[in-house]
Design an enzyme around this catalytic site. Structure first.
Site, short mmCIF file in Angstrom:
data_model
loop_
_atom_site.label_atom_id
_atom_site.label_comp_id
_atom_site.label_asym_id
_atom_site.label_seq_id
_atom_site.Cartn_x
_atom_site.Cartn_y
_atom_site.Cartn_z
N ARG A 1 0.86 -1.18 0.00
CA ARG A 1 0.00 0.00 0.00
C ARG A 1 0.90 1.23 0.00
NH1 ARG A 1 -2.20 -3.47 3.95
NH2 ARG A 1 -4.33 -4.17 3.49
N LYS B 1 -2.82 -2.25 7.56
CA LYS B 1 -4.03 -1.75 8.19
C LYS B 1 -4.29 -2.49 9.49
CE LYS B 1 -6.52 -0.10 4.12
NZ LYS B 1 -7.75 -0.21 3.31
N HIS C 1 -1.71 2.71 -6.26
CA HIS C 1 -2.60 1.56 -6.10
C HIS C 1 -2.65 0.72 -7.37
CE1 HIS C 1 -5.59 -0.85 -4.12
NE2 HIS C 1 -6.39 -0.75 -5.16
N ARG D 1 0.02 -1.81 -7.03
CA ARG D 1 -0.40 -2.86 -6.09
C ARG D 1 -1.38 -3.82 -6.79
NH1 ARG D 1 -1.26 -4.31 -0.66
NH2 ARG D 1 -3.44 -4.59 -0.04
N HIS E 1 -4.53 -9.05 2.83
CA HIS E 1 -5.98 -9.18 2.77
C HIS E 1 -6.38 -10.64 2.90
CE1 HIS E 1 -6.30 -5.35 0.06
NE2 HIS E 1 -6.15 -5.07 1.33
N TYR F 1 -8.63 -12.71 7.92
CA TYR F 1 -7.24 -13.00 7.56
C TYR F 1 -6.92 -14.48 7.60
CZ TYR F 1 -6.11 -8.10 7.60
OH TYR F 1 -6.06 -6.77 7.30
#
Length: 298
Positions: free
Chosen positions: A148, A172, A240, A243, A266, A275
């Site tokens: 990211r 995140k 992005h 990615r 993710h 996860y």
């Protein structure tokens, strides 16, 4: 000032003083709550105690009819739920009337990926300028590990293990993961580190701006877009998209969805929050076997 306005003003003061939210976030809350005040007043409400789930649903329908998108409506309802939760905590309401009301899910629009040939052209940049070396290193790391943007700019030198070809990133939800980055990325990081002290050595950040500070996300976006134009790519280049290209190319080559998902941080490509837990050696083997550019040295 009505009771409706008074309660909102109290809530905004709470967010400012107790929660210490930024002025921009406070302004967003204010705008969303002003919309519900206007709707409630139109419907004859004098206090929030008169608000029920039917009124909240009608408010959501009205917002959509006025052109508010799914994402905007979700933000508006989130602000409203938070406000009503606060009123419940203040014993002003017995229950939150917005709790069972949800916005329709916004459709996900994944960016077009950059194909392998265009990616090679993007990465084949002139490196006579030290900043170009830095940019090449950032591009290699971004595409080589599927980071990211926030993870890229947040990298410190201490997060690198160049001998093993690995990097630690904080994703995140403060979830840390160890990723292989490939020998091309390692080589360009080493090249950049040889030049990094030209811009400053006190900051721990891996990637510095020309002023010697940690490079900003906006600066990365600007530089990537400029390189896309210089290298003659037809599509706009933004972080992005790199990615997404990483994910697409890895999936096309390996077919190992779970491995790629873990590399991305993710549970799946729609960024759900479930996860999986694959061991690092498996992730590394997926990476080594599949990535079209960044096969690691043994």
């Amino acid at each position: 000032m009505t009771d409706l306005h008074t309660d909102v003003e109290r809530y905004l003061r709470y967010l400012s003083v107790e929660r210490q939210l930024s002025p921009i976030t406070l302004l967003n809350y204010q705008r969303q709550l002003e919309a519900i005040i206007h709707f409630a007043s139109e419907n004859g409400l004098q206090s929030w105690q008169q608000c029920d789930v039917t009124m909240v649903r009608n408010f959501a329908v009205r917002s959509r009819r006025k052109g508010l998108g799914a994402a905007g409506l979700a933000l508006r309802l989130s602000a409203l739920r938070s406000f009503f939760d606060w009123l419940v905590s203040q014993n002003e309401l017995k229950a939150n009337p917005a709790k069972g009301v949800s916005a329709p899910k916004a459709p996900r629009h994944l960016p077009k990926n950059i194909d392998v040939d265009d990616m090679s052209r993007l990465l084949d940049i002139d490196i006579n300028d030290p900043l170009a070396v830095r940019d090449r290193a950032m591009l290699e790391v971004m595409y080589g590990a599927g980071l990211r943007l926030s993870e890229l700019v947040g990298l410190d030198i201490k997060h690198l293990d160049l001998e093993s070809g690995e990097v630690w990133v904080m994703g995140k939800g403060s979830k840390e993961r160890r990723l292989p980055i490939g020998r091309n990325a390692v080589a360009w990081i080493e090249h950049w580190l040889d030049l990094r002290d030209l811009f400053g050595s006190e900051d721990d950040a891996l990637f510095l701006s020309k002023l010697g500070k940690r490079i900003s996300a906006r600066n990365v976006q600007k530089r990537f877009a400029e390189w896309g134009i210089k290298q003659g790519l037809n599509n706009h280049v933004h972080p992005h998209k790199l990615r997404h290209s990483f994910a697409t190319h890895m999936l096309e080559s390996s077919g190992d969805l779970r491995g790629v998902q873990e590399l991305l941080g993710h549970a799946n490509l729609s960024t759900t929050q479930i996860y999986t837990h694959l061991d690092f050696q498996h992730l590394a083997s997926v990476y080594d076997a599949a990535h079209p550019r960044a096969k690691r040295g043994k």
